[in-house]
Each structure stands twice: as C-alpha cells, then as structure tokens.
Design a protein around this motif. Structure first.
Motif, PDB file in Angstrom:
ATOM      1  N   PHE A 192      12.190 -17.288  18.784  1.00 49.88           N
ATOM      2  CA  PHE A 192      11.678 -17.123  20.140  1.00 49.88           C
ATOM      3  C   PHE A 192      12.798 -17.218  21.172  1.00 49.88           C
ATOM      4  O   PHE A 192      12.735 -16.580  22.235  1.00 49.88           O
ATOM      5  N   LEU A 193      13.845 -17.948  20.866  1.00 48.26           N
ATOM      6  CA  LEU A 193      14.918 -18.174  21.837  1.00 48.26           C
ATOM      7  C   LEU A 193      15.750 -16.935  22.095  1.00 48.26           C
ATOM      8  O   LEU A 193      16.227 -16.732  23.218  1.00 48.26           O
ATOM      9  N   ASP A 194      15.953 -16.099  21.057  1.00 48.96           N
ATOM     10  CA  ASP A 194      16.901 -15.003  21.251  1.00 48.96           C
ATOM     11  C   ASP A 194      16.536 -13.692  20.589  1.00 48.96           C
ATOM     12  O   ASP A 194      17.205 -12.680  20.843  1.00 48.96           O
ATOM     13  N   PRO A 200      10.323  -9.439  26.251  1.00 51.15           N
ATOM     14  CA  PRO A 200       9.307  -9.393  27.312  1.00 51.15           C
ATOM     15  C   PRO A 200       8.541 -10.706  27.457  1.00 51.15           C
ATOM     16  O   PRO A 200       8.201 -11.097  28.580  1.00 51.15           O
ATOM     17  N   LEU A 201       8.281 -11.386  26.354  1.00 44.00           N
ATOM     18  CA  LEU A 201       7.586 -12.671  26.423  1.00 44.00           C
ATOM     19  C   LEU A 201       8.436 -13.682  27.172  1.00 44.00           C
ATOM     20  O   LEU A 201       7.943 -14.407  28.059  1.00 44.00           O
ATOM     21  N   ARG A 202       9.724 -13.758  26.854  1.00 45.03           N
ATOM     22  CA  ARG A 202      10.603 -14.699  27.559  1.00 45.03           C
ATOM     23  C   ARG A 202      10.661 -14.374  29.053  1.00 45.03           C
ATOM     24  O   ARG A 202      10.592 -15.273  29.900  1.00 45.03           O
ATOM     25  N   GLN A 203      10.800 -13.099  29.378  1.00 41.79           N
ATOM     26  CA  GLN A 203      10.880 -12.717  30.785  1.00 41.79           C
ATOM     27  C   GLN A 203       9.606 -13.106  31.524  1.00 41.79           C
ATOM     28  O   GLN A 203       9.664 -13.650  32.643  1.00 41.79           O
ATOM     29  N   SER A 204       8.457 -12.855  30.913  1.00 35.83           N
ATOM     30  CA  SER A 204       7.185 -13.189  31.551  1.00 35.83           C
ATOM     31  C   SER A 204       7.051 -14.688  31.796  1.00 35.83           C
ATOM     32  O   SER A 204       6.640 -15.130  32.871  1.00 35.83           O
ATOM     33  N   LEU A 205       7.429 -15.489  30.811  1.00 31.75           N
ATOM     34  CA  LEU A 205       7.337 -16.941  30.970  1.00 31.75           C
ATOM     35  C   LEU A 205       8.293 -17.441  32.046  1.00 31.75           C
ATOM     36  O   LEU A 205       7.953 -18.333  32.841  1.00 31.75           O
ATOM     37  N   LEU A 206       9.493 -16.869  32.093  1.00 29.83           N
ATOM     38  CA  LEU A 206      10.468 -17.279  33.107  1.00 29.83           C
ATOM     39  C   LEU A 206      10.013 -16.900  34.509  1.00 29.83           C
ATOM     40  O   LEU A 206      10.389 -17.555  35.494  1.00 29.83           O
ATOM     41  N   GLU A 207       9.226 -15.835  34.620  1.00 25.61           N
ATOM     42  CA  GLU A 207       8.700 -15.440  35.926  1.00 25.61           C
ATOM     43  C   GLU A 207       7.498 -16.277  36.339  1.00 25.61           C
ATOM     44  O   GLU A 207       7.152 -16.335  37.523  1.00 25.61           O
ATOM     45  N   ARG A 263      17.744 -14.478  26.996  1.00 26.26           N
ATOM     46  CA  ARG A 263      17.901 -15.445  25.906  1.00 26.26           C
ATOM     47  C   ARG A 263      17.777 -16.862  26.443  1.00 26.26           C
ATOM     48  O   ARG A 263      18.280 -17.192  27.522  1.00 26.26           O
ATOM     49  N   LEU A 264      17.103 -17.726  25.675  1.00 22.53           N
ATOM     50  CA  LEU A 264      16.893 -19.112  26.088  1.00 22.53           C
ATOM     51  C   LEU A 264      17.945 -20.007  25.441  1.00 22.53           C
ATOM     52  O   LEU A 264      17.642 -21.032  24.821  1.00 22.53           O
ATOM     53  N   ALA A 265      19.186 -19.596  25.564  1.00 24.62           N
ATOM     54  CA  ALA A 265      20.314 -20.332  24.991  1.00 24.62           C
ATOM     55  C   ALA A 265      21.565 -19.914  25.743  1.00 24.62           C
ATOM     56  O   ALA A 265      21.649 -18.784  26.248  1.00 24.62           O
TER      57      ALA A 265
END
Length: 522
Positions: A192-194, A200-207, A263-265
C-alpha cells in the motif's frame, strides 16, 4: 444494553484460528493480530486524538485484539466492533464485554446501525487489521462495488486497480472521518505504501485526511505468513500538522508524499538524482522494448504441465478420449486429486477435444530474482498450449501471432519488487511469475509500430509484416552502437540486475515506476 467493564479475557491471538476450523482464512483474508502489534497501533493513533470523549471503531474486529488494547490504553473509552463471522463476534463480545459488538459486513451496510449510536460530541478512532486477500468478493457484487468505487473520485489509470478489501475499508473509514473529527490507524500490506496500483487510493486519502505516521513492519509480523505489512495513521483533525513520520527498523524520519505516485515513504536523494539522469539520457523500459506480454498461466498445471513431454501428451490424449462419466477413473489413473473434478468437467464442455502434438511446448518456470541473468535448464518443463483449454487469453496467443516462437526473449518485471531480468535463449513459453513479462527479440513490424491491439483485426500472420528487432527508434540506434539487437538485450539484463538499479533505484521506485534505461554505451 450497557455492559459492565472488567478485565478483558486473556486470549492467545496466534492460537485463535484453531478455534474456528470452518473459517476460510485465505478466502476472507483473516489473520488475528498479535496483542503487542495491536497495542503498538493503538498507542500511535491515540497520540493524534487528544483527551476528549472518544469512540473506538474496529470494522473487522475479529476476536477483539484492538478493542482489548483500547480498553487497556484508554480506560473508559467507548468501544464498537463489527465482525463478519458470527462465531468470532461472539468470542469478541465475551472477551470485551463493555464493547458493542455486532456480526455484519462492513462493506455492505453493516456499519450504519453501529455508527448511528456514536454520540455527536465524540471523536472516532478507527483501528484494525482489515482483510487483505488480493481479490475482494465485492468485485462480484456490482451494486456494492459501484457504491464503494464512488468513494474514490479519481480515475483508475492503466496498471492501477481497486480490488482489495483493505482498500475498501480505508475508503469507508476516510469517508466517515471526512465529516467528523478523529483518526484512522490500520495495518495493511506494505505494498500500500508504494505499489503503483494503489497510487489513486493514496492520492485520495491524502486529499481527504492528514497522514501522521507510517511504520514499515517488514515481513513476519503475523504467524504463518511472510507478507510485508505496515501501519498508517491518519487524522481528520484541523491542522496545521507537521510532515508525517516514517519508521523502519526503529529509525524514524519525516517526509512529504509527492506526485505522481504519492508514495507513503521517503525517497533517497541519490535515487531521485539517478532517476532524473536516466530519464534525460534514455527512455522507460516498456517504451524501449515496445512489445512484451505477461507469462503463460495455464490455470490447470496438474493437467497441462509436466516435466516429461510424452507423459504430458499421453495424459491430454487420455483426457480427450475419456467420457465425462469416466473422469473420476481418469483422475485416479493420472494422480489428479478429487478436488480438481469440477475443473475437469468444465473442460469437457463443448465439442470433442482434438489433440495436436504441436501444442506441446517447452515451458520455462522462470523464478524471477532466483534466475537473474539466465534461466537454468532444470527450470524447463512442458505445457500443452491450447486456446480452448487455457482460459481468459492466458495462453498469450494473440490472433494469428504466436509470441512464443523465437529462441531469444528478455524476461523482466515492472512495478514489482524484487526487480530482475534474464535472457532466455531457447524457444518456448514462460511461466507467469509475479507479474513477469517476456519480450521476444524479434517481432512483426506492424506490432512493434502499432501495438498488440492490431491482432484483433488482422486474419493472417503475413498481415503483421516481417520480423524486426523489438526496439524503439532510439533503441535501434543504441543497439547499432552496441553491435546489434542481441547485445542490446544482453546489456538490458546487465543493467536491470546491476548495482545502481538494485541498490539505489529499485528500493525507492521499483514498485511504482517503470525503470528508465540510459541509452549510453557500456
């Protein structure tokens, strides 16, 4: 009904699964969370919710590891849990009597009655270890999928997808917290991190939320599995907030997620510099080598693959000659287990099968990083490659084009760690290993120039044009400087397995980008 709080029932999380022999853990992605890991996750999350009234919500509570941890770390907190399996839910309720525990499906409206009881003055802390079984049952429920897909208001680019239960759980929790203060702390696969597919999931959560903590747990956090996992903590409380903290192997640092992969790292500066330099002097691997396909997936190796080609052909002939009512005897004679009977019967549907000895092909069980550079002789088996017996186009035959012909193929993977490459110099098929792809050294000219989609409209192989090197215009000029297409493919194998890719670029970008290849002489 209010319940009296008392000391939670002590349970060995690692042995809990033995109490539920009917629970298909693989199908539902159920792994009970060790108590120390649940407490660590809660401790991280509680730092971001303050000291006011709090409701802890575990939407996949299992036997109550997180609810138990919450009652220990924050006595008096309001506890709510939902569990898909009623028997497990009853154990959770007995273990944490003060909690409100219900049996239901969090992805199919099971949460609404539970969440409706949250007092308006409470923050919500969503915690848990949602299922990650690769392919959610939601995909077979169009109505539910459409409702959950609407929670991700971004396009899914080619190579990305929304198909994992844990992704749906993240979206449901984020949607809830977008309208009320609180926090979210889930354990998920570290991919999930990279991984590019989750961009798209990471971008949505960050928004939607503020990322506060990331802990890469590495492999082995759960008994019986080596899947890499991580903890992410998100907050919906008003900011400003400091940059999120990332921790791996006890070492922490702060970072800022960046587009386009989000990326969440943290990214090592030397990896960014290398990536920029290679892009300036070359082009991405999949543009440099225009035609590549996934490996073959027979979906029935027990019938269609064998180390001995004669034994394989005999087995397929026997299968073709066996009437449906005699399939149990056929399976027994060839050592096929009884659970394969439905697949055997399914292949019997339709007109009689005509066996063709030319369909027996060498079949190389490419092992990815285990076979860096070349595929060893012992990896060779044989498969029976028949369009009728291999479903969903997994035979990789494209119209009149047979990509398995030709003795030289580049084997590689993209956006999947560990990155590796090999050169296969024998004609045959390549096994579909962890998203591996194969690229023939020579391909029909029109396929190279116009793409594989052309095979949908042509009728004959001649319409595809003569064989030409499977390289872009820049790649052809590079190959000429190196001495030809084969030296160019050999150079690609050395580059992809080399220390700069493996030690610097891949740890930062290997799961999210296609490696850029610098087109310089070695």
């Amino acid at each position: 009904m209010p319940r009296t709080a008392h000391r939670p029932l002590e349970v060995d999380e690692e042995k809990l699964v033995l109490q539920f022999p009917s629970l298909d853990r693989k199908a539902v992605g159920a792994f009970f969370t060790p108590a120390p890991l649940a407490e660590r996750t809660l401790a991280l999350a509680l730092q971001h919710v303050g000291g006011g009234p709090l409701t802890v919500v575990d939407p996949s509570c299992g036997a109550g590891a997180f609810l138990t941890a919450a009652s220990r770390l924050r006595p008096g907190v309001r506890l709510c849990g939902l569990e898909l399996d009623p028997e497990v839910a009853r154990l959770c309720q007995a273990r944490v009597p003060e909690a409100t525990v219900r049996a239901g499906d969090a992805l199919r409206d099971g949460l609404e009655p539970l969440l409706a009881t949250t007092p308006p003055e409470h923050q919500e802390l969503w915690v848990g270890n949602p299922p990650y079984n690769g392919t959610s049952s939601v995909l077979k429920d169009p109505g539910t999928y459409a409702r959950l897909r609407a929670l991700l208001p971004l396009a899914l680019m080619p190579g990305t997808s929304l198909r994992d239960d844990f992704a749906f759980f993240l979206l449901v929790a984020a949607h809830r917290l977008a309208t009320r203060p609180g926090a979210l702390a889930f354990i998920t696969p570290a991919s999930f991190l990279d991984a590019f597919m989750y961009a798209p999931l990471r971008q949505s959560l960050l928004e939607t939320l503020s990322l506060r903590e990331v802990v890469d747990l590495g492999p082995g956090a759960f008994a019986g599995t080596q899947v890499r996992t991580c903890i992410t903590v998100w907050s919906s409380l008003p900011g400003p907030h400091p940059a999120p903290r990332f921790e791996r192997r006890g070492i922490g640092t702060h970072f800022t997620p960046e587009p386009p992969e989000w990326r969440l790292a943290p990214t090592a500066p030397e990896a960014s510099a290398l990536d920029a330099r290679w892009r300036q002097s070359g082009e991405p691997l999949t543009r440099l080598v225009p035609v590549s396909l996934p490996g073959v997936k027979t979906r029935f190796d027990e019938l269609l693959v064998d180390a001995d080609p004669e034994r394989l052909l005999t087995r397929v002939k026997d299968f073709a000659a066996t009437p449906e009512e005699a399939l149990p005897e056929f399976a027994k004679a060839h050592g096929l287990p009884e659970e394969l009977m439905p697949k055997l019967r399914a292949l019997k549907a339709g007109p009689p099968l005509e066996v063709d000895a030319s369909y027996v092909r060498p079949f190389y069980r490419y092992g990815g990083a285990r076979h860096r550079g070349s595929v060893p002789p012992e990896a060779r088996a044989y498969c029976y490659l028949d369009r009728r017996l291999v479903p969903r186009g997994d035979h990789r035959l494209r119209g009149p084009y047979d990509p398995h012909l030709g003795a030289v193929k580049l084997l590689f993977n993209v956006r999947e760690l560990p990155l590796s490459a090999a050169l296969l110099e024998d004609e045959g098929c390549v096994h579909d290993h962890r998203h591996a792809r194969f690229a023939p050294l020579y391909v029909p000219q029109r396929l190279r120039d116009e793409g594989l989609g052309l095979t949908r409209s042509v009728k004959t192989r001649d319409e595809l044009g003569p064989l030409v090197p499977n390289l872009s215009p820049q790649g052809l000029a590079w190959a000429e400087r190196l001495g030809g297409p084969l030296p160019a493919f050999q150079a690609l194998v050395r580059f992809l397995n080399g220390p700069e890719v493996q030690g610097i670029w891949a740890p930062a970008f290997g799961a999210s980008r296609v490696v850029p290849v610098p087109l310089t002489e070695e």
